[in-house]
Every structure is written in structure tokens, then in C-alpha cells.
Design an enzyme around this catalytic site. Sequence first.
Site, PDB file in Angstrom:
ATOM      1  N   ARG A  94     -28.473 108.445  43.030  1.00  0.00           N
ATOM      2  CA  ARG A  94     -28.204 107.055  42.632  1.00  0.00           C
ATOM      3  C   ARG A  94     -29.481 106.346  42.221  1.00  0.00           C
ATOM      4  O   ARG A  94     -29.475 105.546  41.285  1.00  0.00           O
ATOM      5  CB  ARG A  94     -27.555 106.308  43.816  1.00  0.00           C
ATOM      6  CG  ARG A  94     -27.295 104.814  43.585  1.00  0.00           C
ATOM      7  CD  ARG A  94     -26.262 104.533  42.533  1.00  0.00           C
ATOM      8  NE  ARG A  94     -25.048 105.303  42.727  1.00  0.00           N
ATOM      9  CZ  ARG A  94     -23.984 105.215  41.933  1.00  0.00           C
ATOM     10  NH1 ARG A  94     -24.005 104.424  40.883  1.00  0.00           N
ATOM     11  NH2 ARG A  94     -22.906 105.965  42.166  1.00  0.00           N
ATOM     12  N   ASN A 353     -26.166 107.015  52.102  1.00  0.00           N
ATOM     13  CA  ASN A 353     -24.855 107.610  52.254  1.00  0.00           C
ATOM     14  C   ASN A 353     -24.257 107.998  50.913  1.00  0.00           C
ATOM     15  O   ASN A 353     -24.983 108.219  49.955  1.00  0.00           O
ATOM     16  CB  ASN A 353     -23.916 106.739  53.081  1.00  0.00           C
ATOM     17  CG  ASN A 353     -23.224 107.596  54.146  1.00  0.00           C
ATOM     18  OD1 ASN A 353     -22.376 108.418  53.823  1.00  0.00           O
ATOM     19  ND2 ASN A 353     -23.632 107.438  55.405  1.00  0.00           N
ATOM     20  N   HIS A 355     -22.646 106.739  48.322  1.00  0.00           N
ATOM     21  CA  HIS A 355     -22.997 106.085  47.064  1.00  0.00           C
ATOM     22  C   HIS A 355     -24.426 106.403  46.660  1.00  0.00           C
ATOM     23  O   HIS A 355     -24.732 106.554  45.477  1.00  0.00           O
ATOM     24  CB  HIS A 355     -22.800 104.572  47.181  1.00  0.00           C
ATOM     25  CG  HIS A 355     -22.765 103.874  45.857  1.00  0.00           C
ATOM     26  ND1 HIS A 355     -23.832 103.163  45.349  1.00  0.00           N
ATOM     27  CD2 HIS A 355     -21.778 103.799  44.912  1.00  0.00           C
ATOM     28  CE1 HIS A 355     -23.511 102.672  44.172  1.00  0.00           C
ATOM     29  NE2 HIS A 355     -22.275 103.043  43.876  1.00  0.00           N
ATOM     30  N   CYS A 356     -25.311 106.533  47.640  1.00  0.00           N
ATOM     31  CA  CYS A 356     -26.724 106.787  47.364  1.00  0.00           C
ATOM     32  C   CYS A 356     -26.975 108.166  46.764  1.00  0.00           C
ATOM     33  O   CYS A 356     -27.987 108.373  46.094  1.00  0.00           O
ATOM     34  CB  CYS A 356     -27.551 106.667  48.642  1.00  0.00           C
ATOM     35  SG  CYS A 356     -27.427 105.083  49.486  1.00  0.00           S
ATOM     36  N   ILE A 357     -26.093 109.126  47.028  1.00  0.00           N
ATOM     37  CA  ILE A 357     -26.335 110.492  46.570  1.00  0.00           C
ATOM     38  C   ILE A 357     -25.539 110.849  45.327  1.00  0.00           C
ATOM     39  O   ILE A 357     -25.547 112.001  44.888  1.00  0.00           O
ATOM     40  CB  ILE A 357     -26.048 111.515  47.692  1.00  0.00           C
ATOM     41  CG1 ILE A 357     -24.573 111.533  48.064  1.00  0.00           C
ATOM     42  CG2 ILE A 357     -26.922 111.221  48.909  1.00  0.00           C
ATOM     43  CD1 ILE A 357     -24.190 112.655  49.040  1.00  0.00           C
TER      44      ILE A 357
END
Length: 374
Positions: A94, A353, A355-357
Amino acid sequence: MSRTLSSTPAADGYWMPAEFELHAGTWMLWPYRPDNWRAGGLPAQQAFAAVATAIAAFEPVTVGACAGQYEYARARLPEAIRVVEISSNDAWMRDVGPSCVVNAEGDVRGIDWPFNAWGGLNGGLYYPWDQDDLVARKVLEIEACDRYRAPLILEGGAIHVDGQGTVLVTEQCLLNPNRNPGLSRERIETYLRRYLGARVVVWLGDGVINDETDGHVDNLVCYARPAEVCLTWTDSRRDPQWRVSHDALDRLMAARDARGRRIKVHKLPQPGPLKMTAAEAAGVLTRDGAKPRVAGERLAASYANFYIANGGIVMPLLDARTDPAALAVLRRVFPGREVVGVPGREILLGGGNIHCITQQIPAAIARRAPVLPS
């Protein structure tokens, strides 16, 4: 073929679409560094594989893996998931991947934000970050999308857009002097308008408590559809998150989006608070240049850190006491999508989490253009 452009997206008639719009697919990176992921990264790799598999039920998924991990990643991911060799310093697609923009004709281009590991040598989380800073360009070349190299240090998790000219950000992150110390709020807004096609910037205050990205907005609040957001929430006045979430709610309720609408807020219960255990901290290798993991440290856990896929929501399961309530909220907010929960603690231990990956590539379809800024 991918060209590097010297103009700006808004000047060329491009804008960033919302995550809830149609995707061509999702990109991820494979975790491996033992000074961020415990037990040599094996538990995190299992978690990433579960996320990739869940998303692949809704849309195509590509996972980038470094040379030393390519065969291992390929063997542990379903054949339907594309695996490509890409060097990286860590696995936060992200933030290191491209933020894609579109035009009315359906063309897709990408913004390559300069990356300094969330603060460079002034509070950044690891060093070096040179390979991460090349990831967006490599993804865009593989996707054959033209590239804008922005003049603003920014991470994809620091912005949320509605696709209609509104962008959500936090002051804690975008005004932090460890990103763009020479830029004023007004100058940063100018860049957001030029590169995202935004007309209205909604400034929230702080992000989730103890978020090591300096308060990314995607861990606090996210768009569900135009003029509707999901917000991390707690009713406990003793929790420092109460002040943060109430301040965000006040600002959202006072705001008007680019079309003059009030913003409807759906409250997502906060898990925990959750803390890192001694065993989890002991499993992370201590090394110079990387943020140490400390037993008892509060984790920036949030159900708002979910991913919107084509026809689906993939959300982190974090706390058996609050998972059912969070699932219920998301199923109510997204009645037309299947909500799937995937265990997210191993990803959380690394600092983010689901969304970050992940990072979406918009579908190449004709769209109605918002009114772009001049």
C-alpha cells in the site's frame, strides 16, 4: 510500455478512483525480513498467503517476491495467484506501490510517491529503503501503465479518496516534519489536488494510537461509498483512542465533500486494546536500522484496515471479543459484498494490516469524470 511523465494527473484529466470502484486486480509483496516479522517471517508468510487467497476469490492477485524468496512464495500460493520477482526492503505494498489514477476514457496511469520508510532518518522504521522506493515503478512497468513521479513524500496508506474529488488525510502524518519539512499545509494540498484530482481535502487530526506510520488515515477511517465512511471507534473514555476517534468524528461531521454533501459515519468497534506478548517480541531479530519490537507495546489494531475487492471485503480478525461485532457492521455497510475475515494478528505484529499490504489496480473502464481542479 511505461513512460515517465513530466506533467501532473489533474492537468492531463486524470484522478484517483475510489477503492470501492471496479479493480483489474490487487498487488502484494511477500514478507521475509526477520527484524520485523517473528520466527523468520514464517507466521507472517502464512497470514499473507491467506489474505492473497481470500482476495483471489474476487479478483486477480499478483505477489512480488525477492529473488531469495521467489520459489518459496510460489510453492505456498495458489497457482491462480501470479508471483513475480521484485526486490523490496519489506512488504507494505500500500505504501510503496503506485496509487493509480484514471481518465474518463478508461486509461490507467500510476503515481510513484517518493518513499522514506515513514520518516527517513528522523523516526523512520528501517534503513535502507532504496528497493522499496523502486517498487512502484516496477509494478507500473509490469502493468504497462505510464508513471508520474510525484514531488511529495507520501504513502498510499496516508490517503483515502472517494473518487469524486475528496481526499481524507491526517495532520499527524502529512504535516510530520519527517516527510516534507519544507512544505506548508497549503502546498501539500496543492500537490494532492494536482496528483489525485482532489478538490476538497478533509484534514483529520491524529491516527490510531501508537500507529508507527505516524497516523495513517487508512487505519482510522476509510470510504465505503461516496459520502459514507467507516471510523475506528471506542466508547471507553479511559482509552486514549476515545479522544482521537471523537475528534475525527467531529471533523467528519463538520466537513463537506467535493460535492457539498455531509459525510455519514459508520462506527467500527476497536479491538482490544491489544499488546505484543513477550514470546512475540522475542521472535523478532534485533538489528541496527530497524524498529525494535517490545513486549507489552500497544498494537495499532483496527478493523478499518480492511480491503475492498470486487464483490468482497477482506477484513482482519483480531479479537474474538469484538470480531463478530465488526463483521456485523461491515456486512450492514456493504450489503452487496461478501465479507470475509482472515486472521490478522501476525500482520499487525509487523505494524499494519490487510489494507497496508495490498494495493489495487483500477479497471480500465470508461468513467464519469469529477470536476478536476485547475
